[in-house]
Design a protein around this motif. Structure first.
Motif, short mmCIF file in Angstrom:
data_model
loop_
_atom_site.label_atom_id
_atom_site.label_comp_id
_atom_site.label_asym_id
_atom_site.label_seq_id
_atom_site.Cartn_x
_atom_site.Cartn_y
_atom_site.Cartn_z
N PRO A 3 -4.30 0.27 -10.04
CA PRO A 3 -5.18 -0.70 -10.72
C PRO A 3 -4.43 -1.93 -11.20
O PRO A 3 -4.89 -3.06 -11.06
CB PRO A 3 -5.74 0.11 -11.91
N ARG A 4 -3.22 -1.72 -11.79
CA ARG A 4 -2.47 -2.87 -12.31
C ARG A 4 -1.93 -3.74 -11.19
O ARG A 4 -1.93 -4.97 -11.30
CB ARG A 4 -1.32 -2.37 -13.20
N VAL A 5 -1.48 -3.11 -10.12
CA VAL A 5 -0.96 -3.88 -8.98
C VAL A 5 -2.06 -4.74 -8.39
O VAL A 5 -1.89 -5.94 -8.14
CB VAL A 5 -0.37 -2.93 -7.90
N CYS A 6 -3.22 -4.14 -8.16
CA CYS A 6 -4.35 -4.89 -7.56
C CYS A 6 -4.84 -5.99 -8.48
O CYS A 6 -5.17 -7.09 -8.03
CB CYS A 6 -5.49 -3.94 -7.20
N LEU A 7 -4.89 -5.69 -9.78
CA LEU A 7 -5.35 -6.71 -10.73
C LEU A 7 -4.44 -7.94 -10.68
O LEU A 7 -4.92 -9.08 -10.66
CB LEU A 7 -5.35 -6.12 -12.15
N TYR A 8 -3.14 -7.71 -10.64
CA TYR A 8 -2.20 -8.84 -10.59
C TYR A 8 -2.32 -9.59 -9.27
O TYR A 8 -2.33 -10.83 -9.24
CB TYR A 8 -0.76 -8.33 -10.77
N MET A 9 -2.45 -8.85 -8.17
CA MET A 9 -2.57 -9.50 -6.86
C MET A 9 -3.82 -10.37 -6.77
O MET A 9 -3.78 -11.51 -6.30
CB MET A 9 -2.59 -8.44 -5.76
N LEU A 42 -5.77 -10.79 -0.67
CA LEU A 42 -7.08 -10.16 -0.83
C LEU A 42 -7.22 -8.94 0.09
O LEU A 42 -7.74 -7.90 -0.32
CB LEU A 42 -8.20 -11.17 -0.54
N ARG A 43 -6.76 -9.08 1.32
CA ARG A 43 -6.89 -7.97 2.28
C ARG A 43 -6.03 -6.77 1.87
O ARG A 43 -6.46 -5.62 1.98
CB ARG A 43 -6.50 -8.43 3.69
N VAL A 44 -4.82 -7.04 1.38
CA VAL A 44 -3.95 -5.94 0.94
C VAL A 44 -4.57 -5.22 -0.25
O VAL A 44 -4.63 -3.99 -0.30
CB VAL A 44 -2.53 -6.47 0.60
N ALA A 45 -5.03 -6.00 -1.24
CA ALA A 45 -5.67 -5.39 -2.42
C ALA A 45 -6.92 -4.61 -2.00
O ALA A 45 -7.19 -3.51 -2.52
CB ALA A 45 -6.04 -6.47 -3.43
N HIS A 46 -7.67 -5.17 -1.05
CA HIS A 46 -8.87 -4.49 -0.54
C HIS A 46 -8.50 -3.13 0.07
O HIS A 46 -9.14 -2.11 -0.20
CB HIS A 46 -9.55 -5.36 0.52
N LYS A 51 -8.32 2.83 -0.08
CA LYS A 51 -7.50 4.05 -0.04
C LYS A 51 -7.77 4.94 -1.25
O LYS A 51 -7.77 6.17 -1.15
CB LYS A 51 -6.02 3.65 0.00
N HIS A 52 -8.05 4.31 -2.39
CA HIS A 52 -8.29 5.07 -3.62
C HIS A 52 -9.78 5.18 -3.95
O HIS A 52 -10.15 5.45 -5.10
CB HIS A 52 -7.51 4.45 -4.78
N ASN A 64 0.83 -1.22 0.00
CA ASN A 64 0.00 0.00 0.00
C ASN A 64 0.85 1.26 0.00
O ASN A 64 0.45 2.30 -0.51
CB ASN A 64 -0.93 -0.02 1.22
N GLU A 65 2.07 1.18 0.57
CA GLU A 65 2.94 2.36 0.68
C GLU A 65 3.55 2.75 -0.67
O GLU A 65 4.01 3.87 -0.84
CB GLU A 65 4.08 2.07 1.66
N PHE A 66 3.55 1.83 -1.64
CA PHE A 66 4.30 2.07 -2.88
C PHE A 66 3.43 2.40 -4.09
O PHE A 66 3.96 2.71 -5.15
CB PHE A 66 5.17 0.85 -3.20
N VAL A 67 2.13 2.28 -3.97
CA VAL A 67 1.27 2.52 -5.14
C VAL A 67 0.64 3.89 -5.07
O VAL A 67 0.43 4.45 -3.99
CB VAL A 67 0.16 1.44 -5.26
N ASP A 68 0.35 4.45 -6.23
CA ASP A 68 -0.34 5.74 -6.30
C ASP A 68 -1.56 5.60 -7.19
O ASP A 68 -1.89 4.50 -7.65
CB ASP A 68 0.60 6.85 -6.78
N GLU A 69 -2.19 6.70 -7.50
CA GLU A 69 -3.45 6.64 -8.27
C GLU A 69 -3.25 6.11 -9.68
O GLU A 69 -4.20 5.65 -10.32
CB GLU A 69 -4.10 8.03 -8.31
N ASN A 70 -2.02 6.16 -10.20
CA ASN A 70 -1.76 5.67 -11.56
C ASN A 70 -1.37 4.20 -11.60
O ASN A 70 -1.60 3.53 -12.60
CB ASN A 70 -0.63 6.50 -12.20
N THR A 71 -0.80 3.71 -10.51
CA THR A 71 -0.26 2.34 -10.54
C THR A 71 -1.13 1.32 -9.80
O THR A 71 -0.99 0.12 -10.02
CB THR A 71 1.15 2.31 -9.93
#
Length: 869
Positions: A231-237, A253-257, A262-263, A222-229
């Motif tokens: 969606p792709r990070v969560c999709l892969y997770m 699932l909890r981290v992606a959630h 956050k966004h 969660n500390e490393f993603v921003d509004e641009n990145t």
């Protein structure tokens, strides 16, 4: 013939080792070729371009400077070496030339590193050695990482993507070794956290997730993603979840959630909260959404999963539209609006489905005999085909005396009256009046059918007046002297409140589970109803009541009853999707000294791991199928044990596509080499793995099994064909079933099942689905799966239940029935003017075609276009 010893020896052999010239012409040629090869090598080395030769000379000179005693030359030489490597423009498919030219000097440079004193130059040399170390692929030498840790820097990205990926690979390898050796890993984690932003910045989200997963620090994502990145990070997770084991799958699932929250992506967050079986988290996400329109969208999503939220925030309780969304109250209206636009509101008759004129002329008349058995089959077909549309030509007729119910007898009357529930599904306001006239009939079967119809009609819909509890929970009905009426009330309450976790209903039913004065049929149906209502909650009181019944010495003889399987199923449903939480129950069941304990344990375990794709569980279940069961007194328990294992293989694998492919192959082996109890279960498992998804390779196999010598295998294969094509109007399946109707015209049981399969194939005239997955196949509905599983458990012995007198158990399919549509509504939940409710765009509708097409798809263009909602 001359002996070998008599032959003249070549000069080369005679003079070997004497240093003499070789006279043999072949040997001369070989020597000449060798010389040419050497010349070619020398030429290759000399064939470097002028630019490359200059680079090589410069790098050799830099290395030479580092070997000299004058330490003032070191810094400039190292800086020039770094600059040469970083500015290299070689392609990614070849080793950069500076690394290629420096590789022969690697051992020299490593010795220098060992000899140099600890100063700035030594750190700089380690920096260079870390990069050159990439060219050595020895598993025992992780030099890239070794020297990187000796030369800490945050400017790792300047060495290029390939270096960063190589470094990440070595971090993973060394981390595993250190964990095994119980050594500290802090330095590796710190270095990995420098690499993660580099991966994400360069669109390599998969590498970032993999690295953090391997180092068990995915919670920090969660500390490393921003509004641009994000969606792709969560999709892969989320895509990885099916390939992970417990508890890593839940962690992902909890981290992606948390990232979605956050966004402010509440819809995706709610989907993940549902997958986590965390009702409190669903409630929390729902409350966080502020936009009233978004809130209604979330409400539709939650109600699709049959989740009843414990409460609505103050102030929102007065919002009638939100209440309607959360409780599916408008579902019937939306469904009928779709039917109107598709021009399919007119009821279909059984003959529209059977198409007897297409059957073999020799037997066409014989498959439509006017018998109570045939009329009962027609009632089911009518119920499935016209489900949800609120009109037909058999039951909803003006005169009660003309109703189809009088053309059946015994328990058949119960199933026929219960069909009103499917015809009037979700339409409580209008439906109660139509069913009411049957509730006071003198025949107990008709009264029982009316009770069951009320439960079916209310399935998944909640209105404030709660008519189902009032009518079915009434002591006169629930504790009626007639066991059929009691069974209908229990089954109706289970279907109506499935997934609601409603304490009021559970408290009403729970005493009937452990009551030893009740027949096992009543206790088992009460347990199954409680399991449906409290599905996936691991309800302690209900599970205790079921376990107590299994351990009750007074009921030991009753536990051999055929209905006991539903007692075990009720227990399993309580732990649906709970994965390792079921272990406590499994340990408890080991202490139960009864043949039904082992099958119950398998049933509980497969429910707990349903849809997870867990490979280890599938292997365990295959092992159970592989065991040869000896003849013993508890033969029935052993047979059920293996049959449940077969169903479990399908149930666990259904959530993961690769697993499905592998499992279908295994079913072929089980069918060839399995014992009769396993062979009966295989067709059902094939239907369970892809309901409402008619894959040709599956239904062709089932078509072969439908002609099996074992009549129960054939019956189950026919049913599985109906399940596979449920609600698709698949033309090829329809043709196969018509052929089976002709083939089995003398076998009443098989013909009955062919009719049931035909009714399922045309479920809701092609607008309903039994597929338990929704929301782009991300979410598995426990209630839908439970309905399918309950029907399958009954079908394991079709001649004891479905083709005998307990055919009403087919209505357990009702919770799995859901419209196959995508509906567009405005903010007031009404279809936008001039727009078809079955489309998500503003395209105009056209009349649906009523003929089956060549592709074996739905019988309207519109249904094909509107996917699962």
């Amino acid at each position: 013939m001359a002996q070998d010893s008599d032959l003249p020896k070549p000069a080369a052999a005679a003079d070997k080792g004497k240093g003499k010239a070789v006279d043999d012409p072949k040997a001369e040629k070989t020597a000449a070729d060798g010389k040419k090869e050497d010349d070619k090598k020398d030429a290759t080395e000399e064939e470097l371009s002028e630019e490359d030769q200059q680079l090589k000379s410069e790098l050799d000179m830099m290395v030479e400077r580092l070997t000299e005693l004058d330490s003032t030359l070191y810094k400039s030489a190292l800086e020039m070496m770094k600059s040469a490597i970083k500015t290299s423009t070689s392609s990614m498919t070849a080793v950069p030339k500076p690394l290629k030219f420096l590789r022969p000097h690697y051992e020299t440079l490593t010795k220098l590193y060992e000899e140099w004193p600890n100063d700035e130059n030594k750190v700089s040399l380690a920096d260079v050695l870390s990069v050159i170390g990439m060219t050595f692929s020895d598993e025992d030498r992780q030099d890239t990482l070794k020297y990187r840790l000796l030369a800490p820097t945050t400017d790792i990205g300047s060495w290029g993507h390939e270096y960063v990926r190589h470094l990440a690979l070595e971090i993973g390898e060394v981390y595993s070794k250190r964990i095994t050796a119980d050594e500290p890993t802090t330095d590796l984690i710190d270095l990995a956290l420098i690499l993660v932003p580099l991966f994400i910045k360069s669109n390599q989200e998969a590498d970032a997730v993999d690295l953090m997963s391997e180092l068990e620090i995915i919670e920090k994502m969660n500390e490393f993603v921003d509004e641009n990145t994000y969606p792709r990070v969560c999709l892969y997770m989320v895509s990885m979840v099916n390939l992970l084991t417990y508890p890593d799958n839940e962690t992902f699932l909890r981290v992606a959630h948390d990232i979605y929250i956050k966004h402010k992506q509440f819809a995706q967050a709610v989907i993940l909260a549902i997958r986590l079986h965390d009702i409190d988290l669903v409630q929390e996400d729902f409350d966080k959404a502020e936009d009233p329109v978004l809130k209604k969208q979330l409400a539709f999503l939650i109600s699709r999963q049959r989740i009843i939220l414990p409460m609505i925030n103050e102030g929102e309780g007065d919002d009638p539209e939100l209440f309607e969304c959360l409780h599916n109250i408008k579902l019937s209206d939306h469904f009928k609006a779709l039917g109107k636009e598709l021009n399919i509101l007119d009821p279909k008759t059984t003959e529209d489905i059977y198409k007897s004129h297409l059957e073999s002329s020799r037997v066409a008349g014989m498959t439509n005999l006017d018998s109570a058995r045939h009329n009962l089959a027609a009632a089911f077909v009518n119920a499935f085909v016209n489900a949800g549309f609120g009109n037909d030509k058999m039951m909803l007729v003006e005169s009660q005396k003309e109703a189809w119910v009088w053309k059946t007898k015994g328990e058949g009357m119960m199933s026929t009256v219960a069909s009103l529930g499917t015809l009037l599904m979700w339409d409580i306001e209008n439906g109660l009046d139509s069913i009411d006239r049957y509730t006071y009939a003198s025949e107990p079967e008709i009264t029982a059918g009316a009770m069951l119809a009320i439960g079916i009609m209310n399935s998944g819909v909640r209105i404030e007046s709660e008519p189902t509890i009032a009518l079915l929970g009434d002591a006169d009905k629930l504790h009626n002297d007639n066991p059929l009426i009691r069974t209908a009330c229990l089954m109706g309450l289970g279907l109506a409140y499935a997934g609601s976790s409603k304490d009021e209903v559970i408290e009403l039913l729970m005493p009937m589970i452990a009551d030893s004065t009740q027949d096992m049929q009543i206790s088992a149906m009460a347990a199954l109803a409680c399991g449906l209502i409290a599905i996936g909650t691991s309800h302690p009181e209900v599970s205790e009541a079921i376990i107590t019944t299994l351990m009750d010495d007074e009921r030991k003889n009753q536990l051999t009853n055929k209905w006991t399987r539903f007692l075990g199923l009720g227990l399993g449903l309580l732990f649906f999707g709970r994965q390792e939480e079921v272990d406590v129950i499994l340990e408890t069941l080991k202490a139960v000294d009864h043949p039904m304990a082992k099958p119950t344990a398998v049933l509980a375990e497969i429910c707990a791991w349903a849809g997870t794709g867990a490979v280890l569980k599938i292997q365990e279940l295959l092992h159970i199928c592989n065991e040869h069961q000896e003849e013993s007194e508890d033969k029935k328990g052993d047979e059920l044990l293996q049959a449940y294992a077969v169903l479990g293989i399908a149930l666990v694998a259904m959530g993961e596509e690769v697993g499905q492919e592998m499992v279908l192959r295994q079913f072929g082996h089980l069918m060839h080499y399995g014992e009769p109890n396993i062979r009966k279960a295989v067709p059902l498992a094939m239907g369970l793995i892809s309901p409402s998804n008619p894959q040709m390779k599956v239904y062709d196999t089932l078509s072969r099994y439908s002609h099996d010598n074992d009549p129960e295998v054939a019956i189950n294969a026919i049913f599985a064909m109906g399940l596979l094509g449920a609600g698709t109007n698949n033309a090829r399946l329809a043709q196969l079933l018509r052929q089976l109707a002709s083939y089995y015209h003398r076998d009443q049981d098989a013909l009955f099942m062919v009719r049931i399969a035909q009714g399922l194939l045309h479920l809701g005239k092609g607008t309903l689905s039994l597929n338990p997955f929704h929301s782009d196949r991300q979410v598995l509905s426990p209630v839908s799966t439970a309905g399918l599983l309950a029907t399958m458990v009954a079908m394991l012995d079709p001649k004891d239940f479905i083709t005998s007198n307990s055919h009403y158990l087919l209505y357990f399919l009702v919770p799995a029935m859901h419209p196959r549509f995508l509906v567009t509504v405005d903010e007031k939940l009404n279809p936008p003017e001039g727009q078809c409710p079955g489309w998500s765009g503003s395209r105009r509708c056209w009349p649906g075609r009523s003929t089956e097409d060549d592709y074996g798809m739905a019988d309207t263009e519109h249904t094909r276009a509107a996917e699962l909602w």
